[in-house]
Design a protein around this motif. Structure first.
Motif, PDB file in Angstrom:
ATOM      1  N   LEU A 177       6.464   2.377  -9.451  1.00  0.00           N
ATOM      2  CA  LEU A 177       5.105   2.212  -9.985  1.00  0.00           C
ATOM      3  C   LEU A 177       5.143   2.042 -11.507  1.00  0.00           C
ATOM      4  N   LYS A 178       5.939   2.838 -12.184  1.00  0.00           N
ATOM      5  CA  LYS A 178       6.040   2.746 -13.639  1.00  0.00           C
ATOM      6  C   LYS A 178       6.634   1.406 -14.069  1.00  0.00           C
ATOM      7  N   GLU A 188       1.707   4.465  -4.109  1.00  0.00           N
ATOM      8  CA  GLU A 188       0.461   5.172  -4.383  1.00  0.00           C
ATOM      9  C   GLU A 188      -0.015   4.927  -5.817  1.00  0.00           C
ATOM     10  N   GLY A 189      -1.274   4.534  -5.944  1.00  0.00           N
ATOM     11  CA  GLY A 189      -1.871   4.324  -7.260  1.00  0.00           C
ATOM     12  C   GLY A 189      -1.698   2.922  -7.814  1.00  0.00           C
ATOM     13  N   GLU A 221      -2.578  -0.241  -6.563  1.00  0.00           N
ATOM     14  CA  GLU A 221      -3.733  -1.128  -6.502  1.00  0.00           C
ATOM     15  C   GLU A 221      -4.848  -0.669  -7.439  1.00  0.00           C
ATOM     16  N   ALA A 222      -5.122   0.627  -7.465  1.00  0.00           N
ATOM     17  CA  ALA A 222      -6.186   1.131  -8.336  1.00  0.00           C
ATOM     18  C   ALA A 222      -5.885   0.845  -9.802  1.00  0.00           C
ATOM     19  N   GLY A 223      -4.637   1.021 -10.195  1.00  0.00           N
ATOM     20  CA  GLY A 223      -4.259   0.766 -11.582  1.00  0.00           C
ATOM     21  C   GLY A 223      -4.373  -0.697 -11.957  1.00  0.00           C
ATOM     22  N   SER A 261       8.868   5.393  -4.928  1.00  0.00           N
ATOM     23  CA  SER A 261       7.521   4.904  -5.174  1.00  0.00           C
ATOM     24  C   SER A 261       7.059   5.213  -6.593  1.00  0.00           C
ATOM     25  N   ALA A 262       7.251   6.429  -7.052  1.00  0.00           N
ATOM     26  CA  ALA A 262       6.798   6.825  -8.387  1.00  0.00           C
ATOM     27  C   ALA A 262       7.534   6.061  -9.475  1.00  0.00           C
ATOM     28  N   ASP A 314       0.808  -1.220   0.000  1.00  0.00           N
ATOM     29  CA  ASP A 314       0.000   0.000   0.000  1.00  0.00           C
ATOM     30  C   ASP A 314       0.841   1.269   0.000  1.00  0.00           C
ATOM     31  N   LYS A 331      -8.064  -1.765 -12.245  1.00  0.00           N
ATOM     32  CA  LYS A 331      -8.670  -1.278 -13.479  1.00  0.00           C
ATOM     33  C   LYS A 331      -8.271  -2.139 -14.664  1.00  0.00           C
TER      34      LYS A 331
END
Length: 293
Positions: free
Chosen positions: A130-131, A40-41, A43-45, A126-127, A37, A48
């Motif tokens: 994520l990518k 950021e972003g 799980e939502a990604g 994190s950013a 968790d 979807k």
């Protein structure tokens, strides 16, 4: 449909990870994600993307991320530390109530507890991660979809065989209905005579209604015609490329309705036997359709 895929990856430096995604049959779509968790972003990604690719099934996705000890500094997880201290206070209070004495804990003891001390994570980490994870997930999701598609092709053949069996039984029902026609006509005449013998003083509309019901109860033509139409409709759905599981699920209910009516109107041993065989095949068809996308 069931499916499974797993993969491992690394960013070539600080982080390594392991994906695992699996699904089992379900009427609707139920997604359960176990992912970090702190990204950021993420799980939502992921949610979807899975929802866009899968329409039915209980889907579970897990992602475990590890960071090398040499990759950065350590930091205290404030939330976990607070939970630990609250638990310790509660334990000490309960021990005092019972007259027990506990050895005092030191900072080293607390830091050694799981989750209190963890690798420090920056917003930049994190950013960037994520990518990388979003791109890495492509292969995992594709492998998962390929396995479901392979099972779908096998299921497609099973369903076509079952529809052929229903078609054969429907044709047999038509032949049996034709063979029993003379006997059915004789029985209908007897029933009509019984009605007419008791029509004195009766409402003409009511008499006409009873006569119509007798005729309808002896005729299975409509049921046979609808079963034939349902077979054609099911084959047309299976020939489509998109998800058709819900439509086929509804169609199997219509199959079952016609088979039930056929059995109730059979009026002959052979036709009843065929109707029961139809119900058995339709039940198997419906069970398989529950597995479809």
């Amino acid at each position: 449909m069931t499916g499974f895929a797993a993969a491992k990856g690394t960013d070539g430096g600080a982080y390594s990870w392991a994906w695992e995604i699996r699904s089992v049959n379900a009427k609707g779509l139920d997604l359960r994600l176990r992912v970090p968790d702190w990204i950021e972003g993420l799980e939502a990604g992921l949610r979807k993307r899975i929802s866009a690719a899968v329409q039915r099934g209980n889907v579970t996705l897990s992602l475990r991320i590890s960071r090398s000890e040499e990759a950065g500094t350590l930091a205290i997880n404030a939330a976990q530390l607070s939970s630990v201290l609250e638990a310790m206070a509660e334990i000490e209070h309960e021990a005092m109530e019972r007259g027990l004495s506990l050895a005092p804990a030191n900072a080293a003891d607390i830091v050694g507890l799981r989750g209190v001390l963890e690798p420090a994570k920056s917003d930049d980490d994190s950013a960037a991660l994520l990518k990388i994870l979003a791109k890495d997930f492509d292969a995992v999701l594709n492998s998962f979809i390929d396995m479901r598609a392979y099972e779908g092709r096998a299921l497609h053949r099973v369903l076509l065989d079952q529809l052929t069996e229903i078609e054969t039984l429907t044709a047999a029902a038509a032949s049996a209905a034709k063979a029993r026609a003379p006997e059915a006509a004789k029985a209908l005449k007897v029933n009509l005579a019984a009605v007419m013998d008791n029509t004195e003083g009766a409402d003409p509309a009511r008499v006409a209604q009873e006569l119509a019901l007798l005729a309808v109860k002896s005729d299975v033509t409509e049921e046979i015609d609808r079963l034939t139409a349902h077979v054609d409709a099911a084959r047309a759905l299976l020939a489509q490329s998109g998800p058709v599981g819900r439509k086929l699920d509804f169609l199997t209910q219509e199959f079952n309705r016609e088979a039930n009516t056929l059995c109730s109107k059979a009026g002959a041993v052979e036709l009843t036997r065929i109707g029961l065989d139809l119900k058995a095949v339709i039940d198997r068809l419906r069970e398989q359709v529950q597995n479809m996308e």
